[in-house]
Every structure is written in C-alpha cells, then in structure tokens.
Scaffold this motif. Structure first.
Motif, PDB file in Angstrom:
ATOM      1  N   LEU A  36       0.830  -1.210   0.000  1.00  0.00           N
ATOM      2  CA  LEU A  36       0.000   0.000   0.000  1.00  0.00           C
ATOM      3  C   LEU A  36       0.861   1.255   0.000  1.00  0.00           C
ATOM      4  O   LEU A  36       0.650   2.169  -0.815  1.00  0.00           O
ATOM      5  N   MET A  37       1.845   1.321   0.916  1.00  0.00           N
ATOM      6  CA  MET A  37       2.672   2.522   1.031  1.00  0.00           C
ATOM      7  C   MET A  37       3.642   2.659  -0.137  1.00  0.00           C
ATOM      8  O   MET A  37       4.044   3.770  -0.472  1.00  0.00           O
ATOM      9  N   SER A  38       4.015   1.531  -0.754  1.00  0.00           N
ATOM     10  CA  SER A  38       4.872   1.604  -1.945  1.00  0.00           C
ATOM     11  C   SER A  38       4.122   2.256  -3.096  1.00  0.00           C
ATOM     12  O   SER A  38       4.678   3.090  -3.817  1.00  0.00           O
ATOM     13  N   ILE A  39       2.848   1.891  -3.250  1.00  0.00           N
ATOM     14  CA  ILE A  39       2.034   2.462  -4.334  1.00  0.00           C
ATOM     15  C   ILE A  39       1.760   3.941  -4.075  1.00  0.00           C
ATOM     16  O   ILE A  39       2.024   4.802  -4.921  1.00  0.00           O
ATOM     17  N   LEU A  40       1.230   4.236  -2.892  1.00  0.00           N
ATOM     18  CA  LEU A  40       0.867   5.614  -2.576  1.00  0.00           C
ATOM     19  C   LEU A  40       2.103   6.498  -2.427  1.00  0.00           C
ATOM     20  O   LEU A  40       2.135   7.634  -2.923  1.00  0.00           O
ATOM     21  N   GLY A  41       3.111   5.974  -1.738  1.00  0.00           N
ATOM     22  CA  GLY A  41       4.337   6.742  -1.539  1.00  0.00           C
ATOM     23  C   GLY A  41       5.026   7.046  -2.855  1.00  0.00           C
ATOM     24  O   GLY A  41       5.542   8.151  -3.048  1.00  0.00           O
ATOM     25  N   SER A  42       5.041   6.081  -3.769  1.00  0.00           N
ATOM     26  CA  SER A  42       5.675   6.296  -5.073  1.00  0.00           C
ATOM     27  C   SER A  42       4.982   7.413  -5.840  1.00  0.00           C
ATOM     28  O   SER A  42       5.634   8.289  -6.412  1.00  0.00           O
ATOM     29  N   ALA A  43       3.652   7.384  -5.852  1.00  0.00           N
ATOM     30  CA  ALA A  43       2.898   8.429  -6.558  1.00  0.00           C
ATOM     31  C   ALA A  43       3.179   9.808  -5.953  1.00  0.00           C
ATOM     32  O   ALA A  43       3.387  10.796  -6.673  1.00  0.00           O
ATOM     33  N   TYR A  44       3.200   9.861  -4.624  1.00  0.00           N
ATOM     34  CA  TYR A  44       3.444  11.131  -3.935  1.00  0.00           C
ATOM     35  C   TYR A  44       4.870  11.618  -4.181  1.00  0.00           C
ATOM     36  O   TYR A  44       5.097  12.806  -4.470  1.00  0.00           O
ATOM     37  N   LEU A  45       5.838  10.711  -4.096  1.00  0.00           N
ATOM     38  CA  LEU A  45       7.243  11.095  -4.243  1.00  0.00           C
ATOM     39  C   LEU A  45       7.592  11.430  -5.686  1.00  0.00           C
ATOM     40  O   LEU A  45       8.445  12.289  -5.928  1.00  0.00           O
ATOM     41  N   ILE A  46       6.957  10.764  -6.629  1.00  0.00           N
ATOM     42  CA  ILE A  46       7.197  11.099  -8.037  1.00  0.00           C
ATOM     43  C   ILE A  46       6.791  12.549  -8.296  1.00  0.00           C
ATOM     44  O   ILE A  46       7.502  13.293  -8.992  1.00  0.00           O
ATOM     45  N   LYS A  47       5.668  12.951  -7.729  1.00  0.00           N
ATOM     46  CA  LYS A  47       5.241  14.349  -7.874  1.00  0.00           C
ATOM     47  C   LYS A  47       6.289  15.287  -7.276  1.00  0.00           C
ATOM     48  O   LYS A  47       6.653  16.298  -7.882  1.00  0.00           O
ATOM     49  N   GLY A  48       6.800  14.935  -6.090  1.00  0.00           N
ATOM     50  CA  GLY A  48       7.822  15.764  -5.462  1.00  0.00           C
ATOM     51  C   GLY A  48       9.122  15.781  -6.247  1.00  0.00           C
ATOM     52  O   GLY A  48       9.767  16.827  -6.382  1.00  0.00           O
ATOM     53  N   ASN A  49       9.514  14.626  -6.796  1.00  0.00           N
ATOM     54  CA  ASN A  49      10.748  14.545  -7.569  1.00  0.00           C
ATOM     55  C   ASN A  49      10.669  15.335  -8.870  1.00  0.00           C
ATOM     56  O   ASN A  49      11.665  15.890  -9.335  1.00  0.00           O
ATOM     57  N   ILE A  50       9.471  15.367  -9.454  1.00  0.00           N
ATOM     58  CA  ILE A  50       9.285  16.189 -10.657  1.00  0.00           C
ATOM     59  C   ILE A  50       9.507  17.661 -10.303  1.00  0.00           C
ATOM     60  O   ILE A  50      10.130  18.409 -11.069  1.00  0.00           O
ATOM     61  N   GLY A  51       9.043  18.063  -9.119  1.00  0.00           N
ATOM     62  CA  GLY A  51       9.264  19.432  -8.670  1.00  0.00           C
ATOM     63  C   GLY A  51      10.735  19.724  -8.481  1.00  0.00           C
ATOM     64  O   GLY A  51      11.225  20.810  -8.866  1.00  0.00           O
ATOM     65  N   ILE A  52      11.480  18.784  -7.886  1.00  0.00           N
ATOM     66  CA  ILE A  52      12.924  18.964  -7.691  1.00  0.00           C
ATOM     67  C   ILE A  52      13.637  19.049  -9.042  1.00  0.00           C
ATOM     68  O   ILE A  52      14.494  19.911  -9.259  1.00  0.00           O
ATOM     69  N   TYR A  53      13.267  18.143  -9.944  1.00  0.00           N
ATOM     70  CA  TYR A  53      13.896  18.128 -11.269  1.00  0.00           C
ATOM     71  C   TYR A  53      13.673  19.461 -11.999  1.00  0.00           C
ATOM     72  O   TYR A  53      14.607  20.037 -12.573  1.00  0.00           O
ATOM     73  N   ASN A  54      12.438  19.953 -11.978  1.00  0.00           N
ATOM     74  CA  ASN A  54      12.132  21.218 -12.649  1.00  0.00           C
ATOM     75  C   ASN A  54      12.856  22.397 -12.004  1.00  0.00           C
ATOM     76  O   ASN A  54      13.320  23.314 -12.695  1.00  0.00           O
ATOM     77  N   ALA A  55      12.962  22.369 -10.657  1.00  0.00           N
ATOM     78  CA  ALA A  55      13.644  23.451  -9.949  1.00  0.00           C
ATOM     79  C   ALA A  55      15.127  23.488 -10.321  1.00  0.00           C
ATOM     80  O   ALA A  55      15.690  24.565 -10.568  1.00  0.00           O
ATOM     81  N   VAL A  56      15.758  22.311 -10.348  1.00  0.00           N
ATOM     82  CA  VAL A  56      17.177  22.252 -10.718  1.00  0.00           C
ATOM     83  C   VAL A  56      17.360  22.648 -12.179  1.00  0.00           C
ATOM     84  O   VAL A  56      18.318  23.341 -12.539  1.00  0.00           O
ATOM     85  N   LYS A  57      16.431  22.215 -13.026  1.00  0.00           N
ATOM     86  CA  LYS A  57      16.502  22.559 -14.452  1.00  0.00           C
ATOM     87  C   LYS A  57      16.401  24.074 -14.638  1.00  0.00           C
ATOM     88  O   LYS A  57      17.161  24.669 -15.435  1.00  0.00           O
ATOM     89  N   GLU A  58      15.488  24.722 -13.907  1.00  0.00           N
ATOM     90  CA  GLU A  58      15.346  26.174 -13.998  1.00  0.00           C
ATOM     91  C   GLU A  58      16.593  26.877 -13.470  1.00  0.00           C
ATOM     92  O   GLU A  58      17.044  27.883 -14.022  1.00  0.00           O
ATOM     93  N   PHE A  59      17.160  26.330 -12.364  1.00  0.00           N
ATOM     94  CA  PHE A  59      18.380  26.911 -11.798  1.00  0.00           C
ATOM     95  C   PHE A  59      19.518  26.844 -12.800  1.00  0.00           C
ATOM     96  O   PHE A  59      20.258  27.825 -12.996  1.00  0.00           O
TER      97      PHE A  59
END
Length: 259
Positions: A36-59
């Motif tokens: 359960l937490m692997s499925i939900l956690g992955s979805a939540y963390l992927i969203k966060g990682n996309i934010g990190i990736y975009n922030a670093v890309k903009e930087f």
C-alpha cells in the motif's frame, strides 16, 4: 498484487473480514502495508521529484544564460560582471559586487537576500538575522562551469536517493499511525468484550487505516487542502476498526454456537 486487491476489497465489502485476520499469516498485514505505502508513496514522491527536477533545471538554465561567470579560488571570489550584479524577486535580492561598493545596507529594502563580495557571503533572513561566511574558510575551488557540471551529474542520483529514503519514511510514519490506532483498538476491543490479543489488533489496525490513508494521499497529490482532515482521517479509521473488531467478536460467537 492479487492478494493485496482481495484484502483491499475485503476490508470494505466482506463483513467477516475481521474474523479472518487472526488466522492469516502474521506477516500478511505487514506485506499489505508495504505494498500500500509503496504504491501511494511512489505516486506522492514522483510528484515531489518532478518538482525537484524542474527546480534544478530552472536553476541551471538561469545560471547558464543570466548569471555572470565567476570563480572561487584560494578564498577569493571573482566575477566577470563589470558592475554590480543584482537579481531581485518579490521579497529578496541577490547582489554580487566584487568591486567593494555593496554591503548589508544594500538589502535594507528587502525582507531577505544575500550579498556576495570578493571575500565573504552575507545572508539576511526574513527573521532579520544576519549571517556571514568568509570565503577564506571555505576549502574549495570552483567556478560556474564546475557548479553546472556538479548539479547536472548529481541530479539523477539525488532524486533516486530522495525517492528511496522517502519510501522508508512514509512506511515508518504510517507504522507510527498504526501503533496509535492499535491503542484505540485495545479500548474498542475491551468495550465490545472481544478476546483479541494486541498482535491481532495491530494487524487489524493496519487494514483499518488503509482507506483513510488512500484518501489522504489522493488529496495530497491533487493539492486539495481539507481543514480538520486529521479528524476525518481518524474518524474513518475508527469506523473500519470497529467494524473489523466486531467481525472477530461475531466470528467467535458463531464458533461457540457450533461447538
């Protein structure tokens, strides 16, 4: 995964699901929570990682196109800008001045910001606190190109590490929630005169927390803020907890009648 889906359906639809928990393998509930937490956690963390990736890309894009060349070597910071470089946003400013014309007074009109001189980095925080760092104490030599190469080469490893550590964190934090719910399960079990031991109530608590956890993560991923959601969360969990515990009591009663 098939067993996981069956358990998820059983929690909501099978009125006798709670009675089946005591005869399950002791690790079945833990495995259910891991999936359960692997499925939900992955979805939540992927969203966060996309934010990190975009922030670093903009930087990196900003550093490449808008930021002047610079170098920190032997405790001295040099910059290619002929005049003072100043970048201003809504609340703060970044000022780079290796010509000796700027100091913290340059940030008086801003809530926060930083001033970089040839010898030090000065930071002003929103709280008004001032911090200073002498470049002579930094035992590193680097320039703009090295910084860009560094952020580019470490981006994927950082995201992977963040993702894996995030999964561990979401699982452990949910285990704490299960323990809290297990205490409530002891109280409910006593009220309904159940004979369940703590290990059984702990496993029942894992199943009881499933649906409120799914709702919690879906709202988070969708960016929906719900005032007082913790009360709703535990209210749903207690509802499922009571249903499952009552199922074990009913199961015991039916077994006694048969005997």
């Amino acid at each position: 995964m098939k067993k996981f889906i069956e358990n998820l359906k059983g929690i909501a639809l099978d009125k006798n699901f709670g009675a089946k928990v005591p005869v399950q393998s002791p690790n079945a509930a833990i495995l259910f929570l891991v999936v359960l937490m692997s499925i939900l956690g992955s979805a939540y963390l992927i969203k966060g990682n996309i934010g990190i990736y975009n922030a670093v890309k903009e930087f990196r894009a900003y550093m490449t196109t808008d930021f002047p060349d610079f170098e920190l070597k032997d405790g001295v910071f040099t910059c290619s800008a002929d005049t003072v470089y100043k970048k201003v946003n809504d609340n703060g400013a970044i000022i780079i001045d290796t010509h000796g014309h700027s100091d913290l007074q340059s940030l008086n009109d801003y809530e926060e910001g930083m001033v970089v001189t040839s010898s030090q980095l000065l930071l002003k925080q929103k709280s008004g606190e001032i911090k200073g760092y002498e470049f002579k104490n930094i035992k590193l030599n680097f320039d703009k190109e090295k910084l860009l190469n560094f952020t580019g080469s470490l981006l994927i490893p950082i995201i992977v590490i963040f993702f894996l550590l995030g999964l561990v964190f979401v699982f452990l934090s949910k285990m704490i929630g299960v323990l809290v719910l297990s205490i409530l399960a002891l109280i409910i079990n006593a009220i309904v005169k159940g004979t369940n031991k703590f290990d059984t109530l702990f496993r029942i608590s894992i199943y009881a927390i499933a649906y409120p956890t799914i709702l919690d993560y879906l709202l988070d991923i969708a960016g929906v803020e719900t005032p007082g959601f913790k009360f709703i969360y535990y209210g749903i969990a207690v509802m499922f907890l009571t249903k499952l515990i009552l199922s074990t009591v009913k199961g015991n009663d039916e077994t006694a009648i048969v005997e």
